[in-house]
Design a protein around this motif. Structure first.
Motif, PDB file in Angstrom:
ATOM      1  N   VAL A   4     -18.512  27.770 -21.395  1.00 10.85           N
ATOM      2  CA  VAL A   4     -19.437  27.512 -20.290  1.00 10.85           C
ATOM      3  C   VAL A   4     -19.185  26.122 -19.704  1.00 10.85           C
ATOM      4  O   VAL A   4     -19.164  25.937 -18.479  1.00 10.85           O
ATOM      5  CB  VAL A   4     -20.898  27.644 -20.761  1.00 10.85           C
ATOM      6  N   THR A   5     -18.980  25.149 -20.576  1.00  2.95           N
ATOM      7  CA  THR A   5     -18.707  23.784 -20.108  1.00  2.95           C
ATOM      8  C   THR A   5     -17.402  23.722 -19.321  1.00  2.95           C
ATOM      9  O   THR A   5     -17.326  23.099 -18.254  1.00  2.95           O
ATOM     10  CB  THR A   5     -18.628  22.812 -21.297  1.00  2.95           C
ATOM     11  N   ASN A   6     -16.360  24.375 -19.839  1.00  2.00           N
ATOM     12  CA  ASN A   6     -15.068  24.388 -19.152  1.00  2.00           C
ATOM     13  C   ASN A   6     -15.167  25.056 -17.781  1.00  2.00           C
ATOM     14  O   ASN A   6     -14.568  24.584 -16.800  1.00  2.00           O
ATOM     15  CB  ASN A   6     -14.026  25.120 -20.000  1.00  2.00           C
ATOM     16  N   ILE A   7     -15.914  26.158 -17.729  1.00  2.00           N
ATOM     17  CA  ILE A   7     -16.060  26.866 -16.455  1.00  2.00           C
ATOM     18  C   ILE A   7     -16.796  25.989 -15.444  1.00  2.00           C
ATOM     19  O   ILE A   7     -16.399  25.904 -14.277  1.00  2.00           O
ATOM     20  CB  ILE A   7     -16.805  28.199 -16.671  1.00  2.00           C
ATOM     21  N   ALA A   8     -17.856  25.342 -15.896  1.00  5.40           N
ATOM     22  CA  ALA A   8     -18.614  24.467 -15.002  1.00  5.40           C
ATOM     23  C   ALA A   8     -17.736  23.326 -14.489  1.00  5.40           C
ATOM     24  O   ALA A   8     -17.726  23.010 -13.284  1.00  5.40           O
ATOM     25  CB  ALA A   8     -19.838  23.913 -15.727  1.00  5.40           C
ATOM     26  N   LEU A   9     -16.983  22.701 -15.379  1.00  4.59           N
ATOM     27  CA  LEU A   9     -16.087  21.617 -14.969  1.00  4.59           C
ATOM     28  C   LEU A   9     -14.978  22.124 -14.058  1.00  4.59           C
ATOM     29  O   LEU A   9     -14.674  21.519 -13.022  1.00  4.59           O
ATOM     30  CB  LEU A   9     -15.461  20.966 -16.214  1.00  4.59           C
ATOM     31  N   GLY A  10     -14.380  23.239 -14.447  1.00  2.00           N
ATOM     32  CA  GLY A  10     -13.247  23.769 -13.705  1.00  2.00           C
ATOM     33  C   GLY A  10     -13.588  24.210 -12.296  1.00  2.00           C
ATOM     34  O   GLY A  10     -12.947  23.791 -11.327  1.00  2.00           O
ATOM     35  N   PHE A  11     -14.617  25.037 -12.181  1.00  2.00           N
ATOM     36  CA  PHE A  11     -14.957  25.542 -10.858  1.00  2.00           C
ATOM     37  C   PHE A  11     -15.641  24.480 -10.009  1.00  2.00           C
ATOM     38  O   PHE A  11     -15.546  24.509  -8.783  1.00  2.00           O
ATOM     39  CB  PHE A  11     -15.805  26.804 -10.985  1.00  2.00           C
ATOM     40  N   GLY A  12     -16.296  23.534 -10.666  1.00  2.55           N
ATOM     41  CA  GLY A  12     -16.815  22.392  -9.920  1.00  2.55           C
ATOM     42  C   GLY A  12     -15.680  21.582  -9.338  1.00  2.55           C
ATOM     43  O   GLY A  12     -15.734  21.134  -8.179  1.00  2.55           O
ATOM     44  N   ALA A  13     -14.630  21.390 -10.117  1.00  8.02           N
ATOM     45  CA  ALA A  13     -13.463  20.650  -9.640  1.00  8.02           C
ATOM     46  C   ALA A  13     -12.765  21.387  -8.502  1.00  8.02           C
ATOM     47  O   ALA A  13     -12.343  20.774  -7.511  1.00  8.02           O
ATOM     48  CB  ALA A  13     -12.487  20.426 -10.798  1.00  8.02           C
ATOM     49  N   ILE A  14     -12.641  22.711  -8.638  1.00  5.89           N
ATOM     50  CA  ILE A  14     -12.010  23.506  -7.575  1.00  5.89           C
ATOM     51  C   ILE A  14     -12.804  23.398  -6.279  1.00  5.89           C
ATOM     52  O   ILE A  14     -12.237  23.196  -5.192  1.00  5.89           O
ATOM     53  CB  ILE A  14     -11.893  24.984  -8.006  1.00  5.89           C
ATOM     54  N   LEU A  57     -14.929  21.029  -5.312  1.00  3.10           N
ATOM     55  CA  LEU A  57     -14.871  19.683  -4.750  1.00  3.10           C
ATOM     56  C   LEU A  57     -13.531  19.408  -4.079  1.00  3.10           C
ATOM     57  O   LEU A  57     -13.457  18.688  -3.078  1.00  3.10           O
ATOM     58  CB  LEU A  57     -15.125  18.644  -5.845  1.00  3.10           C
ATOM     59  N   SER A  58     -12.475  19.996  -4.624  1.00  2.67           N
ATOM     60  CA  SER A  58     -11.144  19.738  -4.084  1.00  2.67           C
ATOM     61  C   SER A  58     -10.819  20.621  -2.888  1.00  2.67           C
ATOM     62  O   SER A  58     -10.295  20.152  -1.876  1.00  2.67           O
ATOM     63  CB  SER A  58     -10.091  19.956  -5.173  1.00  2.67           C
ATOM     64  N   LEU A  59     -11.144  21.926  -3.012  1.00  2.00           N
ATOM     65  CA  LEU A  59     -10.718  22.891  -1.991  1.00  2.00           C
ATOM     66  C   LEU A  59     -11.869  23.432  -1.156  1.00  2.00           C
ATOM     67  O   LEU A  59     -11.629  24.195  -0.214  1.00  2.00           O
ATOM     68  CB  LEU A  59      -9.991  24.063  -2.673  1.00  2.00           C
ATOM     69  N   ARG A  60     -13.094  23.038  -1.496  1.00  2.00           N
ATOM     70  CA  ARG A  60     -14.293  23.487  -0.788  1.00  2.00           C
ATOM     71  C   ARG A  60     -14.472  25.009  -0.816  1.00  2.00           C
ATOM     72  O   ARG A  60     -15.111  25.585   0.040  1.00  2.00           O
ATOM     73  CB  ARG A  60     -14.256  23.015   0.673  1.00  2.00           C
ATOM     74  N   THR A  61     -13.869  25.654  -1.801  1.00  2.00           N
ATOM     75  CA  THR A  61     -14.043  27.090  -1.966  1.00  2.00           C
ATOM     76  C   THR A  61     -13.600  27.485  -3.361  1.00  2.00           C
ATOM     77  O   THR A  61     -12.787  26.794  -3.981  1.00  2.00           O
ATOM     78  CB  THR A  61     -13.222  27.892  -0.937  1.00  2.00           C
ATOM     79  N   VAL A  62     -14.170  28.583  -3.875  1.00  2.00           N
ATOM     80  CA  VAL A  62     -13.699  29.167  -5.134  1.00  2.00           C
ATOM     81  C   VAL A  62     -13.289  30.619  -4.905  1.00  2.00           C
ATOM     82  O   VAL A  62     -13.142  31.395  -5.837  1.00  2.00           O
ATOM     83  CB  VAL A  62     -14.804  29.109  -6.228  1.00  2.00           C
TER      84      VAL A  62
END
Length: 310
Positions: A280-290, A292-297
């Motif tokens: 859960v922590t990895n997903i939150a960090l990962g998709f949050g990073a995506i 913030l960087s690409l403005r989309t998931v």
């Protein structure tokens, strides 16, 4: 996979016994471990692309995004996301060189994992060959028992890989040159030790402390030996990354290797609880990073953007 879901049921049955304060501390060190690793990768990238500006934000975003996707995708699918973000964030970069930097980034990990494995062998805690088949894990051999499915998968892989093989033959020398650039930092041993190994050693220290607090959170004896044994299990489960986060494999190995340290129920609760919390922590960090960087998931939008660029 049924063993894993059974272990999940056991975990939720014992949720009230979790020490939440210890769990929070474990997750803080887990995040610190992942963050520190980005510093090592950035230094590898800076050596591979000496004329480019390698922004810290780009590397952190790419790395955490990869960690997040790897938590839910089998076969380390998050590495493709990691490379995609890095490729578009580092001017003049290319996928071949970026891929080889990931190989460099795993060298110290392989060394430490080998030491842990040899130590575990000396301790006599690893399952023997006659026990190993009975250790619960994810059964991926079903595809071999379904000839039509196996044939379909083989044909799909052949169709997918054929254009790549043709392209590789035409550009083999260029690919070799680009791959070699990713190993540039190894040409300066002192720099490699100072800028990569030190950060990765700190990452392993954080990883050990995180596991120690996870043991404490789930009422399993928190000792140096037990924490090291859990690191052994994690290292072994990554050798066969066919299930997201090593689901199934880790639970079976943990229950076997830590047998006698706690009840089987407690060990299953610990293993599943640690897996769920870190996932859960990895997903939150990962998709949050995506985001913030690409403005989309949205993967479709990312794929169309990449196709338009090429």
């Amino acid at each position: 996979m049924s063993e894993f879901f059974h272990a999940v049921e056991v975990f939720f049955d014992h949720l009230a016994a979790v020490h939440w304060g210890a769990l929070v501390v474990a997750l803080v060190f887990h995040v610190a471990k992942a963050t520190v690793r980005t510093f090592a990768w950035r230094n590898i990238l800076r050596a591979a692309f000496p004329g480019a500006r390698v922004r810290r934000r780009t590397v952190i975003t790419a790395y955490l995004a990869g960690v997040g996707v790897n938590s839910i995708a089998p076969a380390r699918g998050g590495d493709a996301v990691k490379l995609y973000i890095a490729r578009h964030g580092i001017e003049g970069s290319n996928y071949a060189t970026l891929t080889s930097t990931l190989a460099v980034e795993t060298l110290f990990d392989f060394f430490i994992a080998s030491l842990l494995f040899l130590w575990a062998l000396q301790q006599g805690v690893l399952p023997s060959l006659d026990v190993l088949p009975n250790v619960p894990s994810v059964d991926w051999t079903w595809i071999l028992r379904e000839p039509r499915v196996a044939l379909g998968v083989a044909l799909a892989l052949a169709v997918f890989l054929a254009p790549f093989v043709v392209w590789l033959k035409r550009h083999l020398e260029e690919v070799r040159r680009r791959l070699a650039k990713g190993f540039a930092i190894l040409g300066d041993r002192e720099r490699y030790l100072r800028e990569v190994v030190t950060w990765q050693a700190l990452s392993w220290a954080f990883r050990f402390v995180s596991v120690w607090w996870f043991l404490k959170a789930f009422n399993v004896e928190a000792s140096v030996r037990n924490a090291l044994l859990v690191l052994v299990v994690q290292s072994l489960s990554t050798l066969l990354p066919f299930s997201p986060g090593g689901a199934g494999t880790q639970q079976g190995l943990t229950a076997y290797i830590l047998r006698g340290q706690a009840t089987t129920t407690a060990l299953l609760s610990f293993s599943v609880g640690m897996t769920l919390a870190t996932t859960v922590t990895n997903i939150a960090l990962g998709f949050g990073a995506i985001f913030l960087s690409l403005r989309t998931v949205r993967w479709g939008r990312l794929a169309r953007a990449r196709q338009a660029e090429t």
